[in-house]
Design a protein around this motif. Structure first.
Motif, PDB file in Angstrom:
ATOM      1  N   GLU A   1     -20.457  -7.265   1.346  1.00  0.00           N
ATOM      2  CA  GLU A   1     -21.548  -7.281   2.121  1.00  0.00           C
ATOM      3  C   GLU A   1     -21.016  -6.657   3.556  1.00  0.00           C
ATOM      4  N   GLY A   2     -21.765  -5.711   4.081  1.00  0.00           N
ATOM      5  CA  GLY A   2     -21.532  -5.060   5.405  1.00  0.00           C
ATOM      6  C   GLY A   2     -20.974  -5.897   6.489  1.00  0.00           C
ATOM      7  N   ARG A   3     -20.042  -5.516   7.271  1.00  0.00           N
ATOM      8  CA  ARG A   3     -19.668  -6.448   8.539  1.00  0.00           C
ATOM      9  C   ARG A   3     -20.025  -5.879   9.672  1.00  0.00           C
ATOM     10  N   GLY A   4     -19.984  -4.271   9.619  1.00  0.00           N
ATOM     11  CA  GLY A   4     -20.038  -3.457  10.741  1.00  0.00           C
ATOM     12  C   GLY A   4     -19.027  -2.278  10.652  1.00  0.00           C
ATOM     13  N   ARG A   5     -19.309  -1.204  11.298  1.00  0.00           N
ATOM     14  CA  ARG A   5     -18.583   0.011  10.838  1.00  0.00           C
ATOM     15  C   ARG A   5     -17.091  -0.128  10.820  1.00  0.00           C
ATOM     16  N   GLU A   6     -16.436  -0.475  11.765  1.00  0.00           N
ATOM     17  CA  GLU A   6     -15.064  -0.290  11.948  1.00  0.00           C
ATOM     18  C   GLU A   6     -14.592  -1.538  10.850  1.00  0.00           C
ATOM     19  N   GLU A   7     -15.069  -2.670  10.885  1.00  0.00           N
ATOM     20  CA  GLU A   7     -14.396  -3.550   9.966  1.00  0.00           C
ATOM     21  C   GLU A   7     -14.614  -3.277   8.391  1.00  0.00           C
ATOM     22  N   ASP A   8     -15.784  -2.679   8.011  1.00  0.00           N
ATOM     23  CA  ASP A   8     -15.663  -1.832   6.728  1.00  0.00           C
ATOM     24  C   ASP A   8     -14.712  -0.838   6.562  1.00  0.00           C
ATOM     25  N   ARG A   9     -14.600  -0.140   7.483  1.00  0.00           N
ATOM     26  CA  ARG A   9     -13.794   1.012   7.522  1.00  0.00           C
ATOM     27  C   ARG A   9     -12.406   0.584   7.114  1.00  0.00           C
ATOM     28  N   GLN A  10     -11.901  -0.397   7.953  1.00  0.00           N
ATOM     29  CA  GLN A  10     -10.536  -1.068   7.409  1.00  0.00           C
ATOM     30  C   GLN A  10     -10.340  -1.741   6.121  1.00  0.00           C
ATOM     31  N   LEU A  11     -11.573  -2.311   5.701  1.00  0.00           N
ATOM     32  CA  LEU A  11     -11.460  -2.959   4.499  1.00  0.00           C
ATOM     33  C   LEU A  11     -11.393  -2.127   3.442  1.00  0.00           C
ATOM     34  N   GLU A  12     -12.354  -1.045   3.528  1.00  0.00           N
ATOM     35  CA  GLU A  12     -12.387   0.049   2.416  1.00  0.00           C
ATOM     36  C   GLU A  12     -10.995   0.472   2.242  1.00  0.00           C
ATOM     37  N   LEU A  13     -10.317   1.066   3.421  1.00  0.00           N
ATOM     38  CA  LEU A  13      -8.866   1.436   3.588  1.00  0.00           C
ATOM     39  C   LEU A  13      -7.970   0.717   2.600  1.00  0.00           C
ATOM     40  N   GLU A  14      -7.960  -0.621   3.106  1.00  0.00           N
ATOM     41  CA  GLU A  14      -7.028  -1.435   2.391  1.00  0.00           C
ATOM     42  C   GLU A  14      -7.506  -1.556   0.819  1.00  0.00           C
ATOM     43  N   PHE A  15      -8.679  -1.524   0.431  1.00  0.00           N
ATOM     44  CA  PHE A  15      -8.990  -1.687  -0.877  1.00  0.00           C
ATOM     45  C   PHE A  15      -8.565  -0.394  -1.686  1.00  0.00           C
ATOM     46  N   ARG A  16      -8.780   0.633  -0.888  1.00  0.00           N
ATOM     47  CA  ARG A  16      -8.464   1.832  -1.651  1.00  0.00           C
ATOM     48  C   ARG A  16      -6.882   2.241  -1.665  1.00  0.00           C
ATOM     49  N   ARG A  17      -6.145   1.514  -0.885  1.00  0.00           N
ATOM     50  CA  ARG A  17      -4.599   1.736  -0.831  1.00  0.00           C
ATOM     51  C   ARG A  17      -4.247   0.774  -2.232  1.00  0.00           C
ATOM     52  N   ILE A  18      -4.761  -0.352  -2.303  1.00  0.00           N
ATOM     53  CA  ILE A  18      -4.462  -1.267  -3.524  1.00  0.00           C
ATOM     54  C   ILE A  18      -4.972  -0.481  -4.810  1.00  0.00           C
ATOM     55  N   ALA A  19      -5.991  -0.080  -4.785  1.00  0.00           N
ATOM     56  CA  ALA A  19      -6.710   0.499  -5.951  1.00  0.00           C
ATOM     57  C   ALA A  19      -5.843   1.864  -6.554  1.00  0.00           C
ATOM     58  N   GLN A  20      -5.198   2.458  -5.446  1.00  0.00           N
ATOM     59  CA  GLN A  20      -4.383   3.600  -5.959  1.00  0.00           C
ATOM     60  C   GLN A  20      -3.020   3.262  -5.886  1.00  0.00           C
ATOM     61  N   ASN A  21      -2.470   1.983  -6.137  1.00  0.00           N
ATOM     62  CA  ASN A  21      -1.149   1.662  -6.361  1.00  0.00           C
ATOM     63  C   ASN A  21      -0.342   2.011  -5.165  1.00  0.00           C
ATOM     64  N   GLY A  22      -1.118   1.891  -3.925  1.00  0.00           N
ATOM     65  CA  GLY A  22      -0.372   2.134  -2.643  1.00  0.00           C
ATOM     66  C   GLY A  22       0.270   0.889  -1.990  1.00  0.00           C
ATOM     67  N   LYS A  23       0.088  -0.350  -2.756  1.00  0.00           N
ATOM     68  CA  LYS A  23       0.784  -1.550  -2.079  1.00  0.00           C
ATOM     69  C   LYS A  23       1.090  -2.294  -3.219  1.00  0.00           C
ATOM     70  N   GLN A  24       2.524  -2.112  -3.870  1.00  0.00           N
ATOM     71  CA  GLN A  24       2.882  -2.884  -4.857  1.00  0.00           C
ATOM     72  C   GLN A  24       3.817  -3.951  -4.412  1.00  0.00           C
ATOM     73  N   TRP A  25       3.424  -5.315  -4.076  1.00  0.00           N
ATOM     74  CA  TRP A  25       3.918  -6.162  -3.722  1.00  0.00           C
ATOM     75  C   TRP A  25       3.453  -7.361  -4.553  1.00  0.00           C
ATOM     76  N   GLY A  26       4.081  -8.644  -4.446  1.00  0.00           N
ATOM     77  CA  GLY A  26       3.891  -9.702  -5.000  1.00  0.00           C
ATOM     78  C   GLY A  26       4.708 -10.167  -6.079  1.00  0.00           C
ATOM     79  N   ARG A  27       3.953 -11.022  -7.222  1.00  0.00           N
ATOM     80  CA  ARG A  27       4.669 -11.388  -8.347  1.00  0.00           C
ATOM     81  C   ARG A  27       4.984 -10.542  -9.040  1.00  0.00           C
TER      82      ARG A  27
END
Length: 243
Positions: free
Chosen positions: A155-181
């Protein structure tokens, strides 16, 4: 044109992910992913929500929002007028939730413990997103969706918040953040974020909103009565509490 998967995912949250000012009464942030088979979603979930709205509002433009229902704010102010009507409405909402064919993955971040444990704590949204996307990718693999594109609707929250969330999502989806268990290859099940306004009135978002707070409360106060959680507990395929 990409090959689309058989599933659609709706994401919602409960609480805020800020760490500067933490509400001691609700010191958690929860993110929930609800995954639906598209055929079942179109044939059962959307019609069930429409029937409920026609019954109580006479139209299907109303949006079921957990906070407004809980506080009996417009358009749910009618719930204050008649105890029997209120009980009937809540029973019907519970029935729609109980009958909906979906699975939920949820990550709950205890912000006070998280902040106390780490000198430079990660953003709770980033942690929750990683966990939910891991479980989503695993599920899609088991369901034979390898190589097929799955949309995750926020659900859209605002241009800047959506932009930051999309960047984070795409980083994970492209294997750009491999951490955790463990390490997950997200490329195997392509994921695409999509931001839609609340006014889109999507049943999937309303259902995910209705269950996000009850799941967060179960993690926060596991011994407290929680009828809403009990209604959908069999649909919760994964519930991670961090740290």
């Amino acid at each position: 044109m990409p090959e689309f998967s058989d599933y659609i995912v709706f994401a919602d949250e409960s609480g805020d992910h800020g760490l500067q000012s933490i509400d001691p009464q609700f010191p958690v942030f929860a993110l929930v992913f609800c995954i639906f088979d598209k055929g079942m979603y179109a044939e059962k979930v959307e019609p069930a929500f429409r029937r409920l709205k026609f019954k109580y509002f006479g139209h299907d433009a109303a949006i079921l929002h957990e906070r407004e229902i809980r506080k009996q704010e417009p358009p749910f102010a009618f719930l204050r007028q008649d105890a029997a009507l209120r009980a009937g409405f809540m029973a019907d909402v519970s029935a729609v939730m109980a009958d909906a064919p979906f699975r939920a993955f949820c990550a709950v971040i205890d912000k006070m413990r998280h902040k106390a444990r780490y000198v430079n704590p990660w953003n709770p949204y980033e942690i929750a997103m990683q966990f939910c996307m891991e479980r989503l990718s695993d599920t899609l693999m088991r369901e034979g969706q390898e190589g097929r594109l799955t949309h995750v609707l926020f659900e859209g929250r605002g241009r800047e918040e959506d932009r930051q969330l999309e960047l984070e999502f795409r980083r994970i989806a492209q294997n750009g953040k491999q951490w955790g268990r463990r390490s997950i290859d997200f490329i195997r099940t392509p994921l695409e974020p999509l931001f839609v306004p609340k006014s889109a009135n999507l049943a999937g978002h309303q259902l995910s909103d209705l269950i996000a707070r009850p799941i967060a409360l179960r993690a926060l106060r596991p011994d407290q009565a929680n009828r809403a959680f009990d209604t959908i507990k069999d649909r919760v395929s994964a519930l991670t509490i961090f740290p």
